[in-house]
Design a protein around this motif. Sequence first.
Motif, short mmCIF file in Angstrom:
data_model
loop_
_atom_site.label_atom_id
_atom_site.label_comp_id
_atom_site.label_asym_id
_atom_site.label_seq_id
_atom_site.Cartn_x
_atom_site.Cartn_y
_atom_site.Cartn_z
N SER A 199 41.81 35.53 43.46
CA SER A 199 42.51 36.51 43.41
C SER A 199 43.26 36.15 42.25
O SER A 199 43.63 34.61 42.17
CB SER A 199 43.98 36.63 44.42
OG SER A 199 44.65 37.16 44.50
N THR A 200 43.76 36.88 41.03
CA THR A 200 44.86 36.33 40.06
C THR A 200 46.04 36.79 40.08
O THR A 200 45.86 37.75 40.32
CB THR A 200 44.02 36.46 38.58
OG1 THR A 200 43.76 37.58 38.23
CG2 THR A 200 42.51 35.78 38.65
N GLN A 201 47.11 36.34 38.68
CA GLN A 201 48.44 37.72 38.71
C GLN A 201 47.71 39.25 38.51
O GLN A 201 48.56 40.49 38.38
CB GLN A 201 49.06 36.89 37.99
CG GLN A 201 49.55 35.81 38.63
CD GLN A 201 50.95 35.24 37.79
OE1 GLN A 201 50.45 35.35 36.62
NE2 GLN A 201 52.26 34.85 38.13
N LEU A 202 46.41 39.04 37.88
CA LEU A 202 46.17 40.42 36.75
C LEU A 202 45.52 40.92 38.02
O LEU A 202 45.91 42.35 37.65
CB LEU A 202 45.20 39.83 35.79
CG LEU A 202 46.31 39.51 34.20
CD1 LEU A 202 45.54 39.16 33.18
CD2 LEU A 202 47.30 40.54 34.12
N CYS A 247 42.80 45.79 32.99
CA CYS A 247 44.21 44.37 33.60
C CYS A 247 45.67 44.35 32.36
O CYS A 247 46.25 43.45 33.65
CB CYS A 247 43.25 43.49 33.61
SG CYS A 247 41.66 43.18 34.88
N GLU A 279 42.11 41.09 41.30
CA GLU A 279 41.33 40.87 42.63
C GLU A 279 39.52 41.09 41.75
O GLU A 279 39.85 41.67 40.71
CB GLU A 279 41.06 41.52 43.64
CG GLU A 279 42.53 41.88 44.95
CD GLU A 279 43.10 40.05 45.03
OE1 GLU A 279 41.93 39.43 45.43
OE2 GLU A 279 44.35 40.18 44.68
N SER A 300 48.79 45.59 38.31
CA SER A 300 47.85 44.76 38.99
C SER A 300 48.09 45.64 40.55
O SER A 300 47.24 45.69 41.27
CB SER A 300 48.69 43.35 39.93
OG SER A 300 49.29 42.46 39.78
N ASN A 301 49.12 46.49 41.02
CA ASN A 301 48.99 46.34 42.12
C ASN A 301 48.48 48.58 42.04
O ASN A 301 48.52 48.77 43.24
CB ASN A 301 50.70 46.69 41.97
CG ASN A 301 51.60 45.41 42.48
OD1 ASN A 301 50.27 44.69 42.73
ND2 ASN A 301 52.86 45.63 42.92
#
Length: 169
Positions: free
Chosen positions: A149-152, A108, A154, A62-63
Amino acid sequence: MVSGHLQRRAVLAGMAATVLVPGMARAEDYIDLDWDDLLPENETAIPSALRGLIDHDSAPMSNQQPASSGVRADWNGQIVRIPGFIVPIDYKGTGVTAFILVPYVGACVHVPPPPANQLVFVTTQTPYETEGLFEPVNVTGMFGVSSISTQLAEIGYALSADRIEPYQA
């Protein structure tokens, strides 16, 4: 002449109601979208050659999501159909009720997510019995710009699904 005019207005009003009320859309009343349609004008999608490059030694996937250059509001409130692959987010029983629709397999999860303008957050009232991670589907429903926004990743768009079906060209 007057009755013809009133008749046309009634037909147009009925058509507008069909488009504006979720769940009332008929199969032929949707706009077919491709992933390129979600990009701002004059922007191209991520080249296929870059989709598989993964830096396993760095931050989480995700980063590694590329920045989005914007979204398009052309289809806000419209009934659309878009193909893609399911990345499940939430389940009810054995059916998925929320997922990220992605343009290519692995996005993702196995490769960094595409920009937010290439992701659609899909919700459905009727759980969809998926065949598994990254099942190809066509999703039809009310579409719009969103900022989720999710952990996986945007996500730049949202779709309230009236219909989810296995992908068929």
